[in-house]
Motif scaffolding. Structure first.
Motif, PDB file in Angstrom:
ATOM      1  N   ALA A  40       0.843  -1.200   0.000  1.00  0.00           N
ATOM      2  CA  ALA A  40       0.000   0.000   0.000  1.00  0.00           C
ATOM      3  C   ALA A  40       0.877   1.248   0.000  1.00  0.00           C
ATOM      4  O   ALA A  40       0.617   2.218  -0.720  1.00  0.00           O
ATOM      5  N   CYS A  41       1.946   1.213   0.781  1.00  0.00           N
ATOM      6  CA  CYS A  41       2.878   2.341   0.852  1.00  0.00           C
ATOM      7  C   CYS A  41       3.622   2.492  -0.475  1.00  0.00           C
ATOM      8  O   CYS A  41       3.847   3.608  -0.950  1.00  0.00           O
ATOM      9  N   THR A  42       3.971   1.366  -1.080  1.00  0.00           N
ATOM     10  CA  THR A  42       4.655   1.404  -2.382  1.00  0.00           C
ATOM     11  C   THR A  42       3.758   2.046  -3.443  1.00  0.00           C
ATOM     12  O   THR A  42       4.213   2.887  -4.228  1.00  0.00           O
ATOM     13  N   LEU A  43       2.476   1.664  -3.444  1.00  0.00           N
ATOM     14  CA  LEU A  43       1.547   2.256  -4.425  1.00  0.00           C
ATOM     15  C   LEU A  43       1.366   3.751  -4.171  1.00  0.00           C
ATOM     16  O   LEU A  43       1.239   4.536  -5.111  1.00  0.00           O
ATOM     17  N   THR A  44       1.372   4.135  -2.922  1.00  0.00           N
ATOM     18  CA  THR A  44       1.297   5.562  -2.599  1.00  0.00           C
ATOM     19  C   THR A  44       2.514   6.290  -3.156  1.00  0.00           C
ATOM     20  O   THR A  44       2.397   7.334  -3.798  1.00  0.00           O
TER      21      THR A  44
END
Ligand code: SF4
Length: 186
Positions: free
Chosen positions: A154-158
Motif C-alpha cells: 500500500a505504501c509502495t503504491l502511494t
C-alpha cells in the motif's frame, strides 16, 4: 545518507516523508509534543535522513519548549536525543526502524507512532492520503492492498502515485522511501 538541514525540513517532509513520518511530523508541529515511542520512531528516521545532532536538538527544542518549557526540555528530553545519536550512555549508535518493526508496533490512545496503513481506521487513512495528494483512482488501489494487509505494498503504491514513477524494489524502510523520493525529485 546525505544531509538535510533544519530550514528545509518542512519542505522535504511534504515531498519525501512516508505517511508514518509525515503523521508524526505534523502531530509534533500541531501538539508540540510526542510520546516516547513517537519520538523514537521520528527521531531515528530524522537521524537517518541526515539531520545532524545539533539540528535535531534545535528541531525538538523548538516544538517541545512551546509545550513543556525550555528548562524541562533540556532536563528531560535533550538527553534522549543525544542518546539516539550515540552521544550519551553506552554510546550505541541507534538505527532507524524498518517498516516491519513499525508495522508490528502497537500504538495506544494518544500515540502517533506506527504505520498508518495498518493502524489508522479507513476514514482517517483516506483523509490522510488525500491530503498527501493521492488521487481517487490510486486511493482505491492503495485501500485494496490495505484490506489484504499488504501494508508495505500500500505504501509502495502511494509512493508510485505521488512520484509518477515505479518503485520496483517496494518499500521496506521509511528511510528508503525518503532516499528514493529525493533521488527522483533531484
Ligand atoms: Fe512507514 Fe513503512 Fe508504513 Fe510506509 S509501510 S508508512 S514507510 S512503516
Amino acid at each position: 545518507y546525505g544531509e538535510i538541514s533544519l530550514k528545509d525540513i518542512d519542505q522535504v517532509a511534504k515531498s519525501s516523508f512516508p505517511l508514518c513520518m509525515r503523521h508524526l511530523f505534523e502531530k509534533l508541529r500541531e501538539d508540540h509534543h510526542l510520546k516516547h515511542a513517537g519520538r523514537m520512531q521520528l527521531g531515528l528516521f530524522l537521524k537517518g535522513v541526515g539531520l545532524n545532532v545539533d539540528d535535531s536538538l534545535a528541531f525538538w527544542r523548538e516544538e517541545f519548549s512551546k509545550k513543556v518549557g525550555l528548562e524541562k526540555f533540556e532536563k528531560e528530553y535533550a538527553y534522549n536525543i543525544r542518546h539516539n545519536y550515540g552521544k550519551e550512555g553506552k554510546k550505541t549508535d541507534y538505527t532507524p526502524y524498518s517498516c516491519q518493526k513499525i508495522i508490528l508496533s502497537t500504538p495506544g490512545v494518544g500515540d502517533h507512532h506506527g504505520c498508518p496503513y495498518r493502524h489508522f481506521g479507513e476514514e482517517n487513512l483516506r483523509a490522510a492520503l488525500s491530503r498527501m495528494g493521492v488521487n481517487s483512482r490510486a486511493m482505491e488501489d492503495v485501500m485494496g492492498k490495505v484490506r489484504n494487509r499488504d501494508y508495505q505494498l500500500a505504501c509502495t503504491l502511494t509512493f508510485e502515485a505521488l512520484h509518477a514513477a515505479p518503485c520496483d524494489a517496494g518499500i521496506n524502510h521509511p528511510n528508503q522511501y525518503f532516499s528514493d523520493s529525493q533521488r527522483l525529485l533531484k
